[in-house]
Design a protein around this motif. Structure first.
Motif, PDB file in Angstrom:
ATOM      1  N   ILE A  55      27.804  33.455 -19.773  1.00  8.88           N
ATOM      2  CA  ILE A  55      28.514  32.403 -19.041  1.00  8.88           C
ATOM      3  C   ILE A  55      29.113  31.366 -19.987  1.00  8.88           C
ATOM      4  O   ILE A  55      30.293  31.055 -19.914  1.00  8.88           O
ATOM      5  CB  ILE A  55      27.598  31.717 -18.007  1.00  8.88           C
ATOM      6  CG1 ILE A  55      27.183  32.719 -16.931  1.00  8.88           C
ATOM      7  CG2 ILE A  55      28.311  30.521 -17.368  1.00  8.88           C
ATOM      8  CD1 ILE A  55      26.177  32.186 -15.933  1.00  8.88           C
ATOM      9  N   LEU A  80      26.204  39.233 -14.905  1.00  4.67           N
ATOM     10  CA  LEU A  80      26.109  38.054 -15.754  1.00  4.67           C
ATOM     11  C   LEU A  80      24.831  38.175 -16.558  1.00  4.67           C
ATOM     12  O   LEU A  80      23.792  38.611 -16.051  1.00  4.67           O
ATOM     13  CB  LEU A  80      26.076  36.783 -14.908  1.00  4.67           C
ATOM     14  CG  LEU A  80      27.388  36.463 -14.224  1.00  4.67           C
ATOM     15  CD1 LEU A  80      27.249  35.224 -13.377  1.00  4.67           C
ATOM     16  CD2 LEU A  80      28.502  36.281 -15.229  1.00  4.67           C
ATOM     17  N   SER A  82      22.829  35.745 -19.039  1.00  3.18           N
ATOM     18  CA  SER A  82      22.861  34.378 -19.533  1.00  3.18           C
ATOM     19  C   SER A  82      21.491  33.723 -19.472  1.00  3.18           C
ATOM     20  O   SER A  82      20.587  34.204 -18.796  1.00  3.18           O
ATOM     21  CB  SER A  82      23.847  33.580 -18.670  1.00  3.18           C
ATOM     22  OG  SER A  82      23.935  32.245 -19.109  1.00  3.18           O
ATOM     23  N   SER A  85      20.601  29.096 -15.864  1.00  5.02           N
ATOM     24  CA  SER A  85      19.999  29.553 -14.606  1.00  5.02           C
ATOM     25  C   SER A  85      20.258  28.621 -13.426  1.00  5.02           C
ATOM     26  O   SER A  85      19.533  28.637 -12.450  1.00  5.02           O
ATOM     27  CB  SER A  85      18.493  29.718 -14.797  1.00  5.02           C
ATOM     28  OG  SER A  85      17.916  28.468 -15.139  1.00  5.02           O
ATOM     29  N   THR A  87      21.213  27.391 -10.078  1.00  7.61           N
ATOM     30  CA  THR A  87      21.408  28.077  -8.799  1.00  7.61           C
ATOM     31  C   THR A  87      22.860  27.990  -8.353  1.00  7.61           C
ATOM     32  O   THR A  87      23.430  28.965  -7.860  1.00  7.61           O
ATOM     33  CB  THR A  87      20.486  27.458  -7.722  1.00  7.61           C
ATOM     34  OG1 THR A  87      19.145  27.533  -8.194  1.00  7.61           O
ATOM     35  CG2 THR A  87      20.609  28.187  -6.410  1.00  7.61           C
ATOM     36  N   ILE A  90      24.930  30.482 -10.383  1.00  9.11           N
ATOM     37  CA  ILE A  90      24.623  31.856  -9.966  1.00  9.11           C
ATOM     38  C   ILE A  90      25.268  32.149  -8.611  1.00  9.11           C
ATOM     39  O   ILE A  90      25.881  33.206  -8.424  1.00  9.11           O
ATOM     40  CB  ILE A  90      23.096  32.091  -9.915  1.00  9.11           C
ATOM     41  CG1 ILE A  90      22.517  31.986 -11.328  1.00  9.11           C
ATOM     42  CG2 ILE A  90      22.778  33.453  -9.303  1.00  9.11           C
ATOM     43  CD1 ILE A  90      21.003  31.937 -11.374  1.00  9.11           C
ATOM     44  N   GLU A  91      25.156  31.228  -7.667  1.00  4.75           N
ATOM     45  CA  GLU A  91      25.767  31.419  -6.347  1.00  4.75           C
ATOM     46  C   GLU A  91      27.286  31.545  -6.462  1.00  4.75           C
ATOM     47  O   GLU A  91      27.896  32.383  -5.801  1.00  4.75           O
ATOM     48  CB  GLU A  91      25.392  30.271  -5.405  1.00  4.75           C
ATOM     49  CG  GLU A  91      23.954  30.345  -4.933  1.00  4.75           C
ATOM     50  CD  GLU A  91      23.525  29.137  -4.102  1.00  4.75           C
ATOM     51  OE1 GLU A  91      24.332  28.196  -3.906  1.00  4.75           O
ATOM     52  OE2 GLU A  91      22.369  29.146  -3.645  1.00  4.75           O
ATOM     53  N   ALA A  93      28.952  32.610  -9.062  1.00  3.29           N
ATOM     54  CA  ALA A  93      29.228  33.908  -9.688  1.00  3.29           C
ATOM     55  C   ALA A  93      29.106  35.044  -8.682  1.00  3.29           C
ATOM     56  O   ALA A  93      29.934  35.958  -8.662  1.00  3.29           O
ATOM     57  CB  ALA A  93      28.277  34.132 -10.860  1.00  3.29           C
ATOM     58  N   MET A  94      28.088  34.996  -7.837  1.00  5.49           N
ATOM     59  CA  MET A  94      27.908  36.042  -6.837  1.00  5.49           C
ATOM     60  C   MET A  94      29.050  36.007  -5.818  1.00  5.49           C
ATOM     61  O   MET A  94      29.521  37.056  -5.381  1.00  5.49           O
ATOM     62  CB  MET A  94      26.552  35.908  -6.136  1.00  5.49           C
ATOM     63  CG  MET A  94      25.384  36.137  -7.084  1.00  5.49           C
ATOM     64  SD  MET A  94      25.515  37.654  -8.040  1.00  5.49           S
ATOM     65  CE  MET A  94      23.837  38.047  -8.318  1.00  5.49           C
ATOM     66  N   GLU A 100      25.126  41.381 -10.456  1.00  7.12           N
ATOM     67  CA  GLU A 100      23.745  41.110 -10.861  1.00  7.12           C
ATOM     68  C   GLU A 100      23.743  39.888 -11.755  1.00  7.12           C
ATOM     69  O   GLU A 100      24.745  39.579 -12.399  1.00  7.12           O
ATOM     70  CB  GLU A 100      23.195  42.319 -11.629  1.00  7.12           C
ATOM     71  CG  GLU A 100      21.809  42.177 -12.199  1.00  7.12           C
ATOM     72  CD  GLU A 100      20.719  42.503 -11.199  1.00  7.12           C
ATOM     73  OE1 GLU A 100      19.826  41.659 -11.037  1.00  7.12           O
ATOM     74  OE2 GLU A 100      20.769  43.587 -10.595  1.00  7.12           O
ATOM     75  N   PHE A 101      22.605  39.190 -11.786  1.00  7.72           N
ATOM     76  CA  PHE A 101      22.403  38.111 -12.746  1.00  7.72           C
ATOM     77  C   PHE A 101      21.158  38.456 -13.542  1.00  7.72           C
ATOM     78  O   PHE A 101      20.081  38.602 -12.969  1.00  7.72           O
ATOM     79  CB  PHE A 101      22.228  36.756 -12.054  1.00  7.72           C
ATOM     80  CG  PHE A 101      22.051  35.635 -13.038  1.00  7.72           C
ATOM     81  CD1 PHE A 101      23.156  34.998 -13.580  1.00  7.72           C
ATOM     82  CD2 PHE A 101      20.787  35.245 -13.450  1.00  7.72           C
ATOM     83  CE1 PHE A 101      23.000  33.980 -14.518  1.00  7.72           C
ATOM     84  CE2 PHE A 101      20.627  34.230 -14.386  1.00  7.72           C
ATOM     85  CZ  PHE A 101      21.734  33.591 -14.916  1.00  7.72           C
ATOM     86  N   MET A 103      18.728  37.185 -16.499  1.00 13.40           N
ATOM     87  CA  MET A 103      18.336  36.026 -17.299  1.00 13.40           C
ATOM     88  C   MET A 103      17.849  36.513 -18.660  1.00 13.40           C
ATOM     89  O   MET A 103      16.858  37.241 -18.739  1.00 13.40           O
ATOM     90  CB  MET A 103      17.235  35.256 -16.575  1.00 13.40           C
ATOM     91  CG  MET A 103      16.681  34.104 -17.366  1.00 13.40           C
ATOM     92  SD  MET A 103      17.850  32.773 -17.572  1.00 13.40           S
ATOM     93  CE  MET A 103      17.725  32.009 -15.982  1.00 13.40           C
TER      94      MET A 103
END
Length: 121
Positions: A55, A80, A82, A85, A87, A90-91, A93-94, A100-101, A103
């Motif tokens: 990211i 992703l 990265s 983290s 939220t 991530i939201e 990106a989704m 998928e994310f 970590m």
């Protein structure tokens, strides 16, 4: 393995060396891009079974890169990859279309490979 092709877009040279090495030992063909712009260039000229995308990067960050990748091929698999983290990120990106994310700091090589295998099958 039928030699799946992966693009790792990661600006940290040590991280890209480590994870591309892990993938190569499992038979994956791996290309590395050190920023979003280089990643977009490679993605426009090659076909990948999976793109692993950091990211926080120079030139074009991961979310912008993801948006461009999905704009030109909505079915392209992008995870992703990265330590960021948040939220909210991530939201976002989704919503853009990340599959998928993963970590980095919470992922050991075995669980990383399990996720990659699932995404490339």
């Amino acid at each position: 393995m039928d030699n799946k092709h992966i693009l790792l877009i990661e600006d940290d040279q040590n991280t890209s060396d480590i994870y591309s090495g892990i993938l190569k030992t499992q038979g994956y063909q791996v290309d590395v891009a050190l920023d979003g712009r280089e990643g977009l260039d490679k993605a426009s000229t090659n076909t990948y079974d999976l793109i692993l995308l950091d990211i926080m990067m120079p030139k074009i960050d991961g979310l912008e890169t993801l948006a461009v990748l999905k704009k030109y091929d909505a079915h392209r698999k992008v995870a992703l990859f990265s330590n960021l983290s948040s939220t909210e990120i991530i939201e976002k990106a989704m919503k853009i279309g990340a599959d998928e994310f993963i970590m980095k700091s919470d992922t050991d090589p075995d669980s990383f490979l399990v996720k990659v295998k699932r995404l490339t099958n």
